[in-house]
Design a protein around this motif. Structure first.
Motif, PDB file in Angstrom:
ATOM      1  N   PHE A   1       3.257 -15.764 -22.615  1.00  0.00           N
ATOM      2  CA  PHE A   1       3.570 -16.852 -21.692  1.00  0.00           C
ATOM      3  C   PHE A   1       3.304 -16.486 -20.235  1.00  0.00           C
ATOM      4  O   PHE A   1       3.375 -17.341 -19.367  1.00  0.00           O
ATOM      5  CB  PHE A   1       5.030 -17.284 -21.827  1.00  0.00           C
ATOM      6  CG  PHE A   1       5.361 -17.746 -23.213  1.00  0.00           C
ATOM      7  CD1 PHE A   1       4.544 -18.658 -23.855  1.00  0.00           C
ATOM      8  CD2 PHE A   1       6.462 -17.265 -23.869  1.00  0.00           C
ATOM      9  CE1 PHE A   1       4.811 -19.083 -25.135  1.00  0.00           C
ATOM     10  CE2 PHE A   1       6.759 -17.688 -25.160  1.00  0.00           C
ATOM     11  CZ  PHE A   1       5.929 -18.592 -25.795  1.00  0.00           C
TER      12      PHE A   1
ATOM     13  N   ASN B   1       1.319 -24.673 -12.603  1.00  0.00           N
ATOM     14  CA  ASN B   1       1.846 -23.637 -13.489  1.00  0.00           C
ATOM     15  C   ASN B   1       2.046 -24.170 -14.912  1.00  0.00           C
ATOM     16  O   ASN B   1       1.614 -23.556 -15.882  1.00  0.00           O
ATOM     17  CB  ASN B   1       3.183 -23.110 -12.954  1.00  0.00           C
ATOM     18  CG  ASN B   1       2.999 -21.907 -12.039  1.00  0.00           C
ATOM     19  OD1 ASN B   1       2.751 -20.802 -12.493  1.00  0.00           O
ATOM     20  ND2 ASN B   1       3.091 -22.135 -10.742  1.00  0.00           N
ATOM     21  N   LEU B   2       2.692 -25.331 -14.997  1.00  0.00           N
ATOM     22  CA  LEU B   2       2.965 -25.892 -16.325  1.00  0.00           C
ATOM     23  C   LEU B   2       1.676 -26.265 -17.049  1.00  0.00           C
ATOM     24  O   LEU B   2       1.547 -26.086 -18.259  1.00  0.00           O
ATOM     25  CB  LEU B   2       3.860 -27.129 -16.193  1.00  0.00           C
ATOM     26  CG  LEU B   2       5.333 -26.860 -15.898  1.00  0.00           C
ATOM     27  CD1 LEU B   2       6.043 -28.146 -15.503  1.00  0.00           C
ATOM     28  CD2 LEU B   2       6.026 -26.252 -17.120  1.00  0.00           C
TER      29      LEU B   2
ATOM     30  N   LEU C   1       2.475 -27.031  -7.160  1.00  0.00           N
ATOM     31  CA  LEU C   1       2.523 -25.672  -7.702  1.00  0.00           C
ATOM     32  C   LEU C   1       3.187 -25.658  -9.075  1.00  0.00           C
ATOM     33  O   LEU C   1       2.723 -25.003 -10.002  1.00  0.00           O
ATOM     34  CB  LEU C   1       3.276 -24.757  -6.736  1.00  0.00           C
ATOM     35  CG  LEU C   1       3.341 -23.289  -7.143  1.00  0.00           C
ATOM     36  CD1 LEU C   1       1.960 -22.665  -7.165  1.00  0.00           C
ATOM     37  CD2 LEU C   1       4.241 -22.509  -6.210  1.00  0.00           C
ATOM     38  N   LEU C   2       4.271 -26.419  -9.189  1.00  0.00           N
ATOM     39  CA  LEU C   2       4.971 -26.482 -10.470  1.00  0.00           C
ATOM     40  C   LEU C   2       4.066 -27.085 -11.535  1.00  0.00           C
ATOM     41  O   LEU C   2       3.943 -26.556 -12.646  1.00  0.00           O
ATOM     42  CB  LEU C   2       6.255 -27.313 -10.327  1.00  0.00           C
ATOM     43  CG  LEU C   2       7.011 -27.569 -11.633  1.00  0.00           C
ATOM     44  CD1 LEU C   2       7.494 -26.270 -12.240  1.00  0.00           C
ATOM     45  CD2 LEU C   2       8.179 -28.513 -11.410  1.00  0.00           C
TER      46      LEU C   2
ATOM     47  N   PHE D   1       0.148 -23.129 -18.368  1.00  0.00           N
ATOM     48  CA  PHE D   1       1.012 -22.678 -19.453  1.00  0.00           C
ATOM     49  C   PHE D   1       0.551 -23.404 -20.724  1.00  0.00           C
ATOM     50  O   PHE D   1       0.283 -22.794 -21.763  1.00  0.00           O
ATOM     51  CB  PHE D   1       2.461 -23.051 -19.120  1.00  0.00           C
ATOM     52  CG  PHE D   1       3.504 -22.460 -20.030  1.00  0.00           C
ATOM     53  CD1 PHE D   1       3.276 -22.292 -21.385  1.00  0.00           C
ATOM     54  CD2 PHE D   1       4.741 -22.089 -19.520  1.00  0.00           C
ATOM     55  CE1 PHE D   1       4.250 -21.770 -22.215  1.00  0.00           C
ATOM     56  CE2 PHE D   1       5.720 -21.555 -20.342  1.00  0.00           C
ATOM     57  CZ  PHE D   1       5.475 -21.401 -21.679  1.00  0.00           C
TER      58      PHE D   1
ATOM     59  N   ASN E   1       5.485 -35.080  -6.982  1.00  0.00           N
ATOM     60  CA  ASN E   1       5.622 -33.803  -7.671  1.00  0.00           C
ATOM     61  C   ASN E   1       5.220 -32.621  -6.817  1.00  0.00           C
ATOM     62  O   ASN E   1       4.460 -32.746  -5.871  1.00  0.00           O
ATOM     63  CB  ASN E   1       4.775 -33.830  -8.936  1.00  0.00           C
ATOM     64  CG  ASN E   1       5.484 -34.528 -10.069  1.00  0.00           C
ATOM     65  OD1 ASN E   1       6.527 -34.065 -10.515  1.00  0.00           O
ATOM     66  ND2 ASN E   1       4.962 -35.661 -10.488  1.00  0.00           N
ATOM     67  N   ASP E   2       5.749 -31.466  -7.215  1.00  0.00           N
ATOM     68  CA  ASP E   2       5.373 -30.218  -6.576  1.00  0.00           C
ATOM     69  C   ASP E   2       4.093 -29.723  -7.263  1.00  0.00           C
ATOM     70  O   ASP E   2       4.098 -29.410  -8.449  1.00  0.00           O
ATOM     71  CB  ASP E   2       6.511 -29.205  -6.769  1.00  0.00           C
ATOM     72  CG  ASP E   2       6.234 -27.887  -6.077  1.00  0.00           C
ATOM     73  OD1 ASP E   2       5.548 -27.904  -5.053  1.00  0.00           O
ATOM     74  OD2 ASP E   2       6.706 -26.854  -6.565  1.00  0.00           O
TER      75      ASP E   2
ATOM     76  N   PHE F   1       4.280 -12.754  -9.486  1.00  0.00           N
ATOM     77  CA  PHE F   1       3.661 -13.456 -10.614  1.00  0.00           C
ATOM     78  C   PHE F   1       2.203 -13.012 -10.767  1.00  0.00           C
ATOM     79  O   PHE F   1       1.700 -12.889 -11.877  1.00  0.00           O
ATOM     80  CB  PHE F   1       3.685 -14.967 -10.399  1.00  0.00           C
ATOM     81  CG  PHE F   1       5.042 -15.619 -10.585  1.00  0.00           C
ATOM     82  CD1 PHE F   1       6.200 -14.866 -10.620  1.00  0.00           C
ATOM     83  CD2 PHE F   1       5.153 -16.992 -10.737  1.00  0.00           C
ATOM     84  CE1 PHE F   1       7.444 -15.453 -10.772  1.00  0.00           C
ATOM     85  CE2 PHE F   1       6.386 -17.597 -10.900  1.00  0.00           C
ATOM     86  CZ  PHE F   1       7.529 -16.833 -10.924  1.00  0.00           C
TER      87      PHE F   1
ATOM     88  N   PHE G   1      -2.398 -19.181  -3.025  1.00  0.00           N
ATOM     89  CA  PHE G   1      -1.643 -18.282  -2.160  1.00  0.00           C
ATOM     90  C   PHE G   1      -0.160 -18.604  -2.140  1.00  0.00           C
ATOM     91  O   PHE G   1       0.634 -17.787  -1.749  1.00  0.00           O
ATOM     92  CB  PHE G   1      -2.204 -18.326  -0.733  1.00  0.00           C
ATOM     93  CG  PHE G   1      -2.299 -19.709  -0.176  1.00  0.00           C
ATOM     94  CD1 PHE G   1      -1.192 -20.322   0.367  1.00  0.00           C
ATOM     95  CD2 PHE G   1      -3.508 -20.395  -0.205  1.00  0.00           C
ATOM     96  CE1 PHE G   1      -1.269 -21.601   0.874  1.00  0.00           C
ATOM     97  CE2 PHE G   1      -3.593 -21.677   0.316  1.00  0.00           C
ATOM     98  CZ  PHE G   1      -2.470 -22.291   0.845  1.00  0.00           C
ATOM     99  N   VAL G   2       0.223 -19.794  -2.607  1.00  0.00           N
ATOM    100  CA  VAL G   2       1.654 -20.118  -2.656  1.00  0.00           C
ATOM    101  C   VAL G   2       2.346 -19.466  -3.838  1.00  0.00           C
ATOM    102  O   VAL G   2       3.561 -19.351  -3.858  1.00  0.00           O
ATOM    103  CB  VAL G   2       1.895 -21.639  -2.758  1.00  0.00           C
ATOM    104  CG1 VAL G   2       1.894 -22.268  -1.404  1.00  0.00           C
ATOM    105  CG2 VAL G   2       0.868 -22.290  -3.655  1.00  0.00           C
TER     106      VAL G   2
ATOM    107  N   PRO H   1       4.020 -16.756  -5.980  1.00  0.00           N
ATOM    108  CA  PRO H   1       4.610 -15.482  -5.554  1.00  0.00           C
ATOM    109  C   PRO H   1       3.768 -14.297  -6.026  1.00  0.00           C
ATOM    110  O   PRO H   1       3.241 -14.323  -7.134  1.00  0.00           O
ATOM    111  CB  PRO H   1       5.966 -15.458  -6.247  1.00  0.00           C
ATOM    112  CG  PRO H   1       6.207 -16.819  -6.733  1.00  0.00           C
ATOM    113  CD  PRO H   1       4.908 -17.536  -6.828  1.00  0.00           C
TER     114      PRO H   1
ATOM    115  N   TYR I   1      -1.058 -16.626 -18.416  1.00  0.00           N
ATOM    116  CA  TYR I   1      -1.750 -17.732 -17.747  1.00  0.00           C
ATOM    117  C   TYR I   1      -1.700 -17.616 -16.224  1.00  0.00           C
ATOM    118  O   TYR I   1      -2.449 -18.303 -15.530  1.00  0.00           O
ATOM    119  CB  TYR I   1      -1.168 -19.082 -18.182  1.00  0.00           C
ATOM    120  CG  TYR I   1       0.084 -19.465 -17.434  1.00  0.00           C
ATOM    121  CD1 TYR I   1      -0.009 -20.047 -16.167  1.00  0.00           C
ATOM    122  CD2 TYR I   1       1.346 -19.230 -17.951  1.00  0.00           C
ATOM    123  CE1 TYR I   1       1.130 -20.371 -15.444  1.00  0.00           C
ATOM    124  CE2 TYR I   1       2.480 -19.550 -17.246  1.00  0.00           C
ATOM    125  CZ  TYR I   1       2.363 -20.122 -15.995  1.00  0.00           C
ATOM    126  OH  TYR I   1       3.493 -20.436 -15.277  1.00  0.00           O
TER     127      TYR I   1
END
Ligand code: HEM
Ligand code: CU
Lengths: 471, 254
Positions: A270, A219-220, A215-216, A223, A212-213, A287, A281-282, A284, A273
């Motif tokens: 939404f 974020n999730l 960062l993704l 969230f 998995n990524d 955001f 730092f990755v 953006p 968060y």
């Protein structure tokens, strides 16, 4: 008594059993941090995880249980699904207890990827934890959908969100609790879906071996976690809008400003968060700025409007001060104080200093412990007293309230002072550089014990009435 | 009961296999991280034409991809150097942004061995590939800094057991390390960006491709581009709006 009410009684019992246990784990943690109970040191992180997930879960379901009861005043949620929610939550809690107490799972309450796969616990403990979160998430998703369905049976979307107020109309009357619940439940569906996505990604890695990524997933995860905690509080606020007026003999109606503030919450909640990822730092840069704006916009207007409304309601009213109305009043205060702490920390320039210090637990414990917890406890007492109608002693209740306030804020103050003095969060014991953290922890444990005693007295008062209602 | 047994039968091998594959990737990442941002000792090296010069003379000119090999290797060195050559050709920028130094860690390697090695890989005419030797003590210092190791194989005194590594050096500092005989091109590109001074904000974990990244780096320009992961990030809110729409679609009962 009908099934729906019985279910509320069940939720009260579940909360009043789990909360003291989780609270004791909190006191235990602060004791370990004060260099006491060295035998419990190796349990710090499993207990921290259990305490964190447990508390977040308990107060989410607590808020949902209250909101369900309020929504049931205006429309009809399904009693069967309400029972299903109790069963599903219980199964999830049992799984959680198993993976922490037997498997020593300890990845923290938001189990940040890839920690569950990397810790010192067996693989089955991580899988059981994920299973527990899956059961809880699925149960709560169905519960939220049913409450939304119930609202939709009586209100169109434009009424449920109070758009007619924004358009300038004052009719028809829609209770503010319905508007706030609709906002919160829609947010709830989204955050639980984000949670489901996280779990699917974890499972894909566990079963299919894909990668998995990070960062993704982060974020999730936030969230899910941030919005869940946030909306629990909003559900609690919805309850206050509905119940507090009964203690002032005045209505608390929705209007244009109330509608605008809560719709803006829905529009932007939404993105708040993002403040959990300031250090990444990755992420953006856009955001990051959105995160700061959204953090302000999703909390300030709703809080200001609510607190101003509450003050206007109470001001010069024939106020009936009881355990419930006082708890509600204190809860709004705790929400405001914790909210200020949160907004300070969600400011990028401050966050670069305060990130991962005890300032973070300081502010979120403020609006949970002295905010949401008091909202739910206030409503629970209201519910049982309304049905039992036993004689009340305001003097005794003032003792309970004082213990809750003094114990609670004393405990919180230690977190704030430590945070401002660079003591990091999530340290089982403090190294020499931040050894001052240990003495604050000791005082905090004492204050938290005072809160605990106050809670026990509250539980006796509510328990008596609970038994009376149960018959 | 049978179903349960089968389920366990299906799941168990997975559950057991995951920690081991994960452990290998972890080991690689740990090795790759060990030397990061350390300064390389400035040792004297002798290049294939016989000239002796300090290693720093290379990085003072241009960033360096440094690798260790030995001529007589019957194992990974040859395929690894072939892979490196093709990865370098593929990624471009050799000579413009960086050069390659292949340093022998076998003290028995002579200048002739170096020339032969260069010729074997048809690199003897390339001005940006340098084959070099150094004394044993210097080699040990370099190996220690970048996290390289080698030891004689007991059954065959000619051969060494050793990993395959590339260290990217800018201004005398290690900015990135790749471990493994295979050189995935995406990782090689990241390495070259880093050596050029373009900050690469994420590391591809070795061994497997990541599903649903938030961003990917454009191999041509080095800029970040959105990837599928961002869509997944937006999915929960969009889906919730859709569900909300369906729940509230019907007219409420009067
Ligand atoms: C008097 C009651 C409480 C006490 C004594 C207490 C104590 C603690 C302590 C000592 C920690 C660890 C702090 C650290 O990072 O070093 C903690 C973390 C936490 N607490 Fe509490 N707490 C209490 C009430 C609550 C309540 C009501 C909630 C409701 C949501 C809550 C949620 C959490 C969460 C989410 C964490 C973070 C866990 C993690 O970092 O993974 N706590 N608490
Ligand atoms: Cu070799």
């Amino acid at each position: 008594m009908d099934l729906a009410k019985k279910n509320t009684l069940a939720w009260i019992a579940i909360t009043l059993i789990l909360f003291p246990i989780l609270l004791l784990l909190g006191i235990l943690m602060r004791t370990v941090q004060a260099n006491g109970l060295s035998a419990a040191q190796e349990w710090f992180y499993p207990f921290m995880t259990l305490h964190g997930v447990g508390m977040v879960g308990v107060w989410y379901v607590g808020a949902m249980a209250c909101a369900e009861r309020i929504i049931a005043k205006y429309t009809k949620p399904s009693a069967a699904i309400s029972t299903f929610a109790i069963v599903g939550t219980t199964i999830g809690v049992v799984l959680l207890l198993v993976c922490v107490l037997i498997g020593k799972f300890a990845a923290g309450w938001y189990f940040l990827y890839p920690l569950p796969f990397k810790g010192n616990w067996p693989v089955w403990a991580a899988t059981t934890f994920l299973l527990s979160i899956t059961v809880l998430g699925a149960t709560w998703l169905i519960w939220s959908l049913d409450l939304l369905r119930a609202i939709a049976q009586k209100y169109s979307i434009s009424k449920a969100l109070g758009w007619h107020y924004i358009g300038g109309a004052t009719e028809p009357d829609v209770p503010p609790a319905i508007i706030i619940s609709t906002v919160s439940l829609l947010a709830c569906v989204a955050c639980l879906l984000a949670g489901v996505t996280v779990l699917v990604l974890f499972d894909a890695e566990l079963i299919a071996g894909v990668r998995n990524d990070a960062l993704l997933v982060k974020n999730l995860t936030f969230f899910f976690g941030h919005v869940l905690v946030n909306l629990s509080l909003y559900l609690g606020v919805a309850v206050i809008y509905d119940v507090l007026p009964q203690y002032c003999d005045r209505p608390w109606k929705a209007n244009k400003i109330v509608a605008i503030s809560w719709n803006s919450v829905l529009a932007i909640v939404f993105m708040a968060y993002f403040h959990h990822l300031y250090m990444d730092f990755v992420q953006p840069t856009t955001f990051q700025y959105l995160g700061q704006i959204a953090s302000y916009m999703s909390s300030l207007p709703a809080a200001v409007v609510t607190i101003f409304g509450a003050l206007a309601l109470v001001f010069h009213a024939k106020m009936r001060w009881t355990l419930t109305s006082a708890l509600f009043y204190l809860a709004l205060m705790g929400w405001a104080i914790g909210g200020v702490g949160a907004v300070i920390d969600s400011t990028i320039a401050v966050n670069s200093k305060f990130h991962n210090t005890l300032w973070v637990p300081a502010h979120f414990h403020t609006y949970m412990l002295e905010g949401l917890v008091l909202m739910v406890l206030g409503y629970y007492y209201h519910f049982v007293q309304e049905n039992a109608k036993l004689p009340e002693s305001w003097g005794f209740h003032k003792v309970i309230l004082s213990m809750i306030v003094v114990g609670g804020y004393g405990f919180l103050m230690m977190f704030y002072i430590s945070g401002a003095n660079s003591v990091p969060r999530r340290f089982a014991t403090y190294p020499a550089e931040v050894a001052h953290g240990a003495s604050y922890s000791g005082f905090a444990a004492v204050f938290a014990t005072v809160f605990f005693m106050g809670l026990l007295l509250y539980a006796i008062e509510t328990g008596k009435r609970w038994l009376n209602v149960r018959g | 009961m049978f179903a349960v047994k089968r389920l366990v039968g299906i799941l168990l091998p997975w559950l057991l296999a995951i920690p081991t594959t994960a452990a290998i990737a972890d080991e690689i990442m740990r090795t790759e991280a060990k030397g990061l941002y350390k300064s390389l000792p400035d040792i004297p090296v002798q290049i294939a034409n016989g000239q002796t010069q300090p290693l720093s003379s290379f990085w003072k000119d241009k960033p360096v991809l440094l690798t260790l090999f030995y001529r007589r290797c019957s194992g990974s060195c040859s395929p690894f150097l072939m892979n490196l050559k093709s990865a370098v050709e593929d990624s471009g920028g050799l000579g413009d942004f960086y050069q390659v130094v292949a340093l022998s860690f076998d003290p028995r390697d002579t200048l002739e061995d170096l020339q032969q090695s260069a010729a074997t890989f048809k690199l003897d005419q390339s001005p940006d590939w340098h084959f070099a030797v150094a004394d044993a003590a210097s080699i040990a210092k370099i190996a220690d800094t970048i996290g390289f190791w080698f030891k004689k194989i007991p059954t065959d005194q000619e051969q060494f057991d050793h990993p395959s590594m590339i260290a990217a050096i800018r201004d005398g500092k290690i900015v990135r390390v790749l471990v493994g005989t295979e050189i995935p091109h995406a990782r090689m590109r990241d390495l070259i960006y880093e050596v050029k001074g373009v900050f690469v904000p994420f590391l591809a974990v070795p061994g497997k491709d990541t599903i649903f990244r938030c961003f990917k780096i454009d191999p041509k320009t080095g800029t970040l581009r959105l990837d599928w992961g961002i869509l997944i990030l937006m999915a929960p809110a969009l889906l919730a709006a859709l569900i909300g729409y369906f729940i509230f679609r019907r007219k409420p009962a009067p």
